[in-house]
Write an enzyme that holds these catalytic residues in place. Sequence first.
Site, mmCIF file in Angstrom:
data_model
loop_
_atom_site.group_PDB
_atom_site.id
_atom_site.type_symbol
_atom_site.label_atom_id
_atom_site.label_comp_id
_atom_site.label_asym_id
_atom_site.label_seq_id
_atom_site.Cartn_x
_atom_site.Cartn_y
_atom_site.Cartn_z
ATOM 1 C CB VAL A 122 31.623 38.354 38.825
ATOM 2 C CG1 VAL A 122 30.411 37.757 38.108
ATOM 3 C CG2 VAL A 122 31.218 38.848 40.213
ATOM 4 C CD GLU B 59 45.697 47.846 49.688
ATOM 5 O OE1 GLU B 59 45.872 46.729 49.156
ATOM 6 O OE2 GLU B 59 46.361 48.260 50.647
ATOM 7 C CG ASN C 62 39.475 47.746 37.877
ATOM 8 O OD1 ASN C 62 38.476 47.895 37.173
ATOM 9 N ND2 ASN C 62 39.744 46.602 38.494
ATOM 10 C CE1 TYR D 103 34.932 46.768 45.215
ATOM 11 C CE2 TYR D 103 36.816 47.891 44.259
ATOM 12 C CZ TYR D 103 36.172 46.726 44.612
ATOM 13 O OH TYR D 103 36.770 45.517 44.363
#
Length: 360
Positions: free
Chosen positions: A277, A309, A314, A321
């Site tokens: 994004v 993955e 991160n 997620y």
Amino acid sequence: MRKRVLMIMWHTFKEKVYQLKRIIEDKVEEVGSPVTLDQYPYFEERLQYKDQEVLIRRIKPSDIKTLVAIETLAYEGKGPWGITGFNYDTKRANTCYYLLENRSRQAIGYVGVRLDNDEAHLTQIAVIPDQQGKQWSLLLMNRAIQHALDHGAKRMVLECRVGNVKAHKLYMSYGFKLTHIIPNYYRATKEAAFFMIRYFKQPTQQLKQLVQTVPSDRLYQIMTLSFERAPWSLKDIASNRRLATSYYFGWYVDDNLVGWAGFQVLPKEAELLMIVVLPDYQQTGIGKNLLQESLKRLVAHGIVKVTLEVRKENQKAKKLYDRTGFVVTGIRENYYSKPDDDALIMVKEFKEENDTNISH
């Protein structure tokens, strides 16, 4: 006889040249004589700003030379418009320029706004060098935005030189968001431009499946703007999109693509290859909506399991997620490089077609 025919042809040619010359002169005279159109009536306002009294007003035909002088100083003689550009632009019925002057009626700067239906376009804004850094551009921006609002604009767009850091910061402070880059926008210097937009009213948002008519370089541009080091090349994106097993989805704000997600799809299973994004649209819920709506489309096509993955470090992506129902099922050590990092393997399984709810 032949000589007479040649003379007639010569005189006819000269007459045509003369007529063409008159047409050109008439056009030059027409462009060189701009008028203030009644569509946007004359406006002026006196303001007290930082202990100084200033006047901001709509320009008159006699102000064209002043605009050129300001532009020449502000752009060090390399202004994009000049007398021809200003004469043409101020002649447009949908364009309005405002001039900022001090108490002595000395020019400080100007701003131009063009209206096309419900979209306003900030055409130019400039302040003379010895008055820069005094925030006069704020008064000019305020007037341009108010002009747009007064005439029913739902959004305002503008172009900004990629290298003009000050201007970019100014526009960001007014809520403008970067949507894409236009290569070679400025003809004289071949510089690229940021295309930025600000919405005055809530824009429509929707997910679309990206077909081949959406150029891969647009997807690559979003990626390069969003990552310090793009994980894929333009060739990678283009070749992957050509695979029959690839599904790409894009998130649109009005008609602007601001994010995309790519999947590799096999019978019953899919792998999320990439989700990205634009920076100015991050932390607005678009990433969550893009992922959630993409999953709904895949489930509707019979997908019951999606894997991905993600870099172990991160945390922002992992949080997205996690909230979307993915769970860590494994780890690949030293999977990523530059910088080195492990990869977490995450999976989400779907028991029913509507099992795409985000857990909070």
